[in-house]
Design an enzyme around this catalytic site. Structure first.
Site, PDB file in Angstrom:
ATOM      1  N   LYS A 180      -0.228  27.872 -16.716  1.00  7.50           N
ATOM      2  CA  LYS A 180      -0.894  26.680 -17.248  1.00  7.50           C
ATOM      3  C   LYS A 180      -0.546  26.501 -18.727  1.00  7.50           C
ATOM      4  O   LYS A 180      -0.282  25.378 -19.186  1.00  7.50           O
ATOM      5  CB  LYS A 180      -2.413  26.797 -17.048  1.00  7.50           C
ATOM      6  CG  LYS A 180      -2.797  26.632 -15.584  1.00  7.50           C
ATOM      7  CD  LYS A 180      -4.224  27.041 -15.282  1.00  7.50           C
ATOM      8  CE  LYS A 180      -4.465  26.998 -13.760  1.00  7.50           C
ATOM      9  NZ  LYS A 180      -5.768  27.518 -13.367  1.00  7.50           N
TER      10      LYS A 180
ATOM     11  N   GLN B  98     -11.192  30.141 -15.832  1.00  2.66           N
ATOM     12  CA  GLN B  98     -10.346  30.633 -14.743  1.00  2.66           C
ATOM     13  C   GLN B  98     -11.185  31.471 -13.773  1.00  2.66           C
ATOM     14  O   GLN B  98     -11.860  32.419 -14.189  1.00  2.66           O
ATOM     15  CB  GLN B  98      -9.182  31.467 -15.315  1.00  2.66           C
ATOM     16  CG  GLN B  98      -8.194  31.967 -14.284  1.00  2.66           C
ATOM     17  CD  GLN B  98      -7.405  30.844 -13.605  1.00  2.66           C
ATOM     18  OE1 GLN B  98      -6.938  29.909 -14.251  1.00  2.66           O
ATOM     19  NE2 GLN B  98      -7.275  30.917 -12.288  1.00  2.66           N
TER      20      GLN B  98
ATOM     21  N   ASP C 180     -11.058  20.784 -14.816  1.00  2.00           N
ATOM     22  CA  ASP C 180     -10.904  21.093 -13.393  1.00  2.00           C
ATOM     23  C   ASP C 180     -11.599  20.078 -12.491  1.00  2.00           C
ATOM     24  O   ASP C 180     -11.440  20.124 -11.274  1.00  2.00           O
ATOM     25  CB  ASP C 180     -11.541  22.473 -13.128  1.00  2.00           C
ATOM     26  CG  ASP C 180     -10.483  23.528 -12.890  1.00  2.00           C
ATOM     27  OD1 ASP C 180      -9.336  23.152 -12.626  1.00  2.00           O
ATOM     28  OD2 ASP C 180     -10.824  24.714 -12.958  1.00  2.00           O
TER      29      ASP C 180
END
Ligand code: NAD
Length: 300
Positions: free
Chosen positions: A53, A97, A120
């Site tokens: 990422k 995460q 997200d």
């Protein structure tokens, strides 16, 4: 032979577009977009995902800030780290995460992320916005699937779609997005009886069961579009939830694993971050979709 829905190629195309959007607005915005990634503990797979990422951010001109915290961090301390990022004006997106180390509860931490910085798209408010068809950051994996379908001219409108899996991460938002695109959607899950009879009705079949090679020829009607969200390390290689070699000759289009949905998930994280930056640096109404968003077509 089935059309390959190539996620790597589309991700590269969209990265070009993002680079253009960022450089075209950098002067007016006064700063690049910022994505903060919180990694807790030392799960090796998470380490790879976080590094990927950060690399993707660097490719398009997003400033990424990776905070690596110890597995023994107290929940209150992690909460304080999230609050600090919520208040940081240079941060447009925050990503926690997952999975978290044992002993840390996901839900209150995800809920603490400012919904306007929810890279997200998993905050309760943003899932509610998806349900109601209001603009907002979208869950990355299903939004990536919608972009792949659109890129290949596959319009779900009026078609029969089946989603295998009902997780909050993938299955549920996938079903909502397909429904919003006017498909007639059924959702299968671990308690569904006669899975193959249901999936054979699908003109668009999205498989997100997290079960290696669950879906084979017996589950697929000739001509179906098959999207495989699963990703597993098996016998030293990668495979999905679909038995590719059986299904590919039947399908009209199919995603490979790797190189299908995976790259699109990362790209949609970048899209959510850049849209949030666009809105934050506009200086006006901070609500999602409040200003003309140059990437609106990518948020289903
Ligand atoms: P999950 O375990 O949270 O959910 C799996 C869902 O599948 C559940 O709703 C369950 O009821 C259903 N299911 C399980 N077995 C089934 C069966 N035999 N028949 C029908 N339904 C069944 O998993 P998830 O987080 O939704 O992820 C699904 C898969 O997608 C995993 O392999 C995951 O690694 C992968 N994934 C990939 C990406 C990507 O970017 N490619 C992103 C997220 C998840």
């Amino acid at each position: 032979m089935a059309l390959r829905l190539d996620g790597r190629q589309l991700a590269a195309e969209l990265e070009n577009r993002l680079r253009g959007v960022i450089s075209g607005r950098l002067e007016r915005a006064g700063r690049p977009p910022g994505l903060a990634v919180l990694r807790v503990g030392d799960d090796p797979a998470s380490g790879v995902y976080v590094a990927n990422k950060a690399k993707a951010c660097a490719r398009v001109g997003i400033h990424s800030l990776v905070k690596h915290l110890g597995a023994d961090i107290a929940p209150a301390e992690l909460l304080a780290a999230i609050t600090e990022l919520n208040n940081d004006p240079a941060v447009d997106g925050i990503l926690l995460q997952l999975p978290l180390p044992a002993g840390l509860e996901e839900a209150p931490l995800l809920a603490a992320i400012d919904p306007a910085k929810d890279a997200d798209g998993l905050h309760t408010l943003n899932l509610g916005r998806l349900l109601k068809g209001e603009p907002g950051p979208r869950s990355c994996t299903p939004a990536g699937v919608m972009a792949l379908l659109a890129r290949h001219g596959i319009d779900p409108a009026g078609r029969r779609a089946v989603v295998v899996g009902r997780s909050i991460l993938v299955g549920q938002p996938m079903a909502l997005m397909l429904q919003a695109a006017d498909a007639t959607v059924s959702v299968a899950h671990s308690r569904t009886l006669e899975l193959a009879a249901l999936t054979r009705q699908a003109e668009i079949l999205v498989v997100a069961a997290g079960r290696p090679r669950l879906v084979g020829a017996e589950h697929v009607s000739p001509g179906a579009v098959v999207v495989d969200v699963g990703i597993h390390r098996l016998d030293g290689g990668l495979c999905g939830d679909v038995r590719f070699e059986e299904v590919e000759p039947l399908a009209s289009a199919i995603t490979p694993v790797p190189g299908g949905v995976g790259p699109m998930t990362v790209t949609m994280l970048l899209v959510n971050t850049v849209v949030s930056w666009w809105t934050h640096t506009e200086g006006g109404d901070p609500g999602p979709g409040s200003v003309d968003n140059p990437l609106a077509d990518l948020l289903p």
